[in-house]
Design a protein around this motif. Structure first.
Motif, PDB file in Angstrom:
ATOM      1  N   GLN A  66       0.863  -1.125   0.065  1.00 16.48           N
ATOM      2  CA  GLN A  66      -0.077  -0.079   0.212  1.00 16.48           C
ATOM      3  C   GLN A  66       0.900   1.254   0.003  1.00 16.48           C
ATOM      4  O   GLN A  66       1.834   1.432   0.908  1.00 16.48           O
ATOM      5  N   ARG A  67       0.726   2.055  -0.983  1.00 11.02           N
ATOM      6  CA  ARG A  67       1.755   3.332  -1.010  1.00 11.02           C
ATOM      7  C   ARG A  67       0.974   4.459  -1.179  1.00 11.02           C
ATOM      8  O   ARG A  67      -0.392   4.511  -1.826  1.00 11.02           O
ATOM      9  N   LEU A  68       1.409   5.641  -0.918  1.00 14.61           N
ATOM     10  CA  LEU A  68       1.149   6.893  -0.962  1.00 14.61           C
ATOM     11  C   LEU A  68       2.374   7.872  -1.421  1.00 14.61           C
ATOM     12  O   LEU A  68       3.091   8.048  -0.823  1.00 14.61           O
ATOM     13  N   TYR A  83      -2.127   0.414  -4.615  1.00 11.19           N
ATOM     14  CA  TYR A  83      -1.639  -0.936  -3.941  1.00 11.19           C
ATOM     15  C   TYR A  83      -1.091  -1.805  -5.415  1.00 11.19           C
ATOM     16  O   TYR A  83      -1.694  -1.625  -6.649  1.00 11.19           O
ATOM     17  N   PHE A  85      -5.204   1.994  -7.987  1.00 11.03           N
ATOM     18  CA  PHE A  85      -5.246   3.138  -7.138  1.00 11.03           C
ATOM     19  C   PHE A  85      -6.511   2.880  -6.630  1.00 11.03           C
ATOM     20  O   PHE A  85      -7.607   3.338  -7.336  1.00 11.03           O
ATOM     21  N   ARG A 138      -9.503   4.281  -4.520  1.00 11.63           N
ATOM     22  CA  ARG A 138     -10.347   5.578  -4.390  1.00 11.63           C
ATOM     23  C   ARG A 138     -11.592   5.638  -3.640  1.00 11.63           C
ATOM     24  O   ARG A 138     -12.585   5.642  -4.222  1.00 11.63           O
ATOM     25  N   LEU A 181       3.315   2.553   2.871  1.00 17.96           N
ATOM     26  CA  LEU A 181       2.685   2.343   3.985  1.00 17.96           C
ATOM     27  C   LEU A 181       2.593   1.274   4.709  1.00 17.96           C
ATOM     28  O   LEU A 181       2.752   1.324   5.850  1.00 17.96           O
ATOM     29  N   ASP A 204       2.073  12.778   2.063  1.00 22.18           N
ATOM     30  CA  ASP A 204       2.241  11.363   2.348  1.00 22.18           C
ATOM     31  C   ASP A 204       3.221  11.128   3.372  1.00 22.18           C
ATOM     32  O   ASP A 204       3.468  12.188   4.097  1.00 22.18           O
ATOM     33  N   TYR A 213      -4.645  13.462  -2.402  1.00 24.66           N
ATOM     34  CA  TYR A 213      -5.315  12.764  -3.214  1.00 24.66           C
ATOM     35  C   TYR A 213      -6.745  12.684  -2.963  1.00 24.66           C
ATOM     36  O   TYR A 213      -7.198  13.483  -1.600  1.00 24.66           O
ATOM     37  N   GLY A 251      -5.269   4.721  -1.625  1.00 26.42           N
ATOM     38  CA  GLY A 251      -3.833   4.637  -1.720  1.00 26.42           C
ATOM     39  C   GLY A 251      -3.601   3.488  -3.140  1.00 26.42           C
ATOM     40  O   GLY A 251      -4.485   3.379  -3.515  1.00 26.42           O
TER      41      GLY A 251
END
Length: 520
Positions: A309-311, A343, A359, A361, A316, A370, A388, A341
């Motif tokens: 899981q990224r921002l 994925y 992504f 949302r 993250l 972030d 975001y 975020g």
């Protein structure tokens, strides 16, 4: 009477007449020539013209004619014995020795006798002599191993052969009193035998040879076919090897090689497996509220890493997923703001790795920044503020401490490379919106504080940001030259202190030595 050529035979003269001059006369069946006469005193007289019999006949005391070895040409027919006024007719049948044996279904090639026999199909073979004698002793052998023994005028054996019998020697032997007769033939085994279905693996863009594992005698002809379900496509190859250059994954599948010869038809399948790196795609399953990573690749022994899981540029969390099938990796992801975020699904096989991205949302107010974003950044001439928002943001507000504001009204699809101008302390600054990040350039290192507010249909989010000013040489800050000068001065002072300490120590040692000499 019957006899075989070469055997002995005794012909009896029936009846006798007493007297001083009783004789037995034997004559042959053709000219009635006297063969021999026996007087009463036992003496035997042979006719001069019957000398050819002398080696083969004798007469017993009772007048019987003893033929030592039957000869078809000499003895076959009628014999007559005259004994006084009595006569005896003896019919003698002499069966000649065989001069030739015949094996059925054979043919001559290159001076040798061959017999065609098909693998798996019983074939009766008859051995017959040219003699009319009704009974002979027959022996059948295959490569000197006895197959059968029989007694009669002819003999038959049924062959059921395998391909390894090709070239074997089949022999029929007939024994008779004067010797034996033999006839041999070479087995020409007709067969066509496929191996089991095979498979071959090849990496994409490599070349491969598909081999037809069908053998036979005579050598079979070949044809190649590509299977498409119940349909087949004829390929332009008529040899035992089908070559494929620079294989691609669309060529994977089942290929058939069909062989044909006099023994029949055979088909063998070859499964071509084309191996290539995985390709991953990620989508959101609304019904399950889960992300699904679907993978295509070969071999299908995939390994999956935990979901990322990224921002922005920051990971993250790493979240283990659930493997559903060999090519499906699932992550249950409920609809809430904490799951917003990017994925990333990372999957690999023996030929490489692939990543699929999605992504997520969920409907929530905008998320600004972030994990790597710092609200005060020094020694920088630009700052990137990621944010975001889903649904798409409706308003972006920049506001400085001096009250100057800038509004951006646009949609997510229109954001790319939007230029925003904002005045800070009377100077126009340009902020560029790239994707979902705002980049604000400060070439001269001005310092100010401002607030970024992003609004969408769910709500608003704000963050206060400060650009830390970089000190310059004109405002008392230490530049690179001043720093170098200070370091040099410190080093000189340290060196001087060390020298002084050394001189002081040497002087102290000299005084101590002088005092010691005076005391002596």
């Amino acid at each position: 009477m019957n006899g075989k050529e070469g055997e002995s035979m005794v012909l009896k003269c029936e009846g006798s007449i007493a007297g001083n001059d009783v004789t037995w006369h034997w004559s042959n069946h053709l000219k009635r020539n006297v063969i021999a006469t026996m007087l009463v005193n036992g003496d035997v007289k042979y006719s001069a013209h019957s000398s050819q019999y002398n080696r083969n006949i004798t007469m017993d005391g009772d007048g019987s004619l003893h033929i030592l070895r039957l000869d078809y040409k000499l003895h076959n027919g009628s014999f007559r014995c005259d004994n006084g006024g009595l006569s005896t007719e003896v019919e003698l049948t002499v069966y000649p020795s065989p001069t030739k044996l015949t094996l059925s279904n054979t043919f001559t090639k290159g001076g040798n006798l061959f017999l065609n026999v098909t693998k798996g199909k019983p074939l009766p073979v008859l051995c017959k002599s040219d003699s009319s004698f009704p009974e002979f002793n027959f022996t059948w052998t295959l490569n000197d191993c006895v197959l059968n023994r029989s007694h009669g005028a002819q003999s038959a054996v049924t062959l059921k052969v395998e391909e390894y019998h090709n070239g074997s020697i089949l022999e029929c032997k007939v024994r008779y009193p004067q010797g034996a007769k033999t006839e041999q033939t070479i087995l020409n085994v007709l067969y066509i035998s496929p191996s089991v279905q095979s498979s071959i693996s090849v990496s994409e863009n490599r070349s491969v040879d598909l081999r037809c594992n069908i053998t036979g005698n005579p050598p079979p002809s070949f044809s190649w076919w590509r299977m498409h379900g119940d349909q087949s496509e004829r390929l332009p190859e008529n040899s035992a090897i089908y070559s494929v250059v620079s294989v691609n994954r669309s060529q994977a599948g089942t290929y058939e090689c069909r062989g044909r010869n006099d023994a029949g038809n055979r088909t063998v399948s070859v499964e071509m497996i084309v191996e290539y790196p995985p390709v991953a795609s990620v989508f959101y399953n609304n019904g399950l509220q889960a992300l699904e990573c679907s993978v295509d690749g070969m071999p299908r022994k995939f390994y999956f890493r935990p979901w990322e899981q990224r921002l922005g540029e920051v990971t993250l969390s790493l979240i283990p997923g659930e493997r559903q099938d060999e090519n499906i990796y699932r992550l249950f992801l409920p609809e809430n703001c904490n799951t917003m975020g990017l994925y990333v699904c990372i999957v690999g096989n023996t030929h490489g790795t692939a990543r699929g991205e999605f992504f997520h949302r969920p409907n929530c107010k905008p998320l600004i920044g972030d994990g790597a974003f710092r609200k005060c950044i020094s020694n920088k001439t630009s700052i990137a503020v990621p944010f975001y928002a889903y649904p798409n943001f409706t308003n972006t507000l920049w506001q400085t401490d001096s009250g100057e504001t800038t509004h951006v009204n646009t949609t997510l699809e229109e954001m790319e490379n939007v230029i925003v101008e904002m005045t800070v302390r009377g100077t126009v600054r340009k902020a560029t919106i790239l994707g979902q990040a705002v980049v604000w350039d400060f070439p001269d290192g001005l310092s100010d504080s401002f607030t970024l507010t992003v609004t969408n249909s769910v709500g608003s989010s704000s963050v206060r940001l400060t650009l830390c000013e970089v000190p310059s040489e004109t405002d008392g800050g230490l530049g690179p030259l001043k720093t170098a000068a200070i370091v040099s001065a410190v080093l000189v002072v340290v060196f001087l202190i060390i020298v002084c300490l050394y001189v002081f120590r040497q002087k102290t040692k000299g005084k101590t030595k002088i005092q010691s000499n005076l005391l002596r």
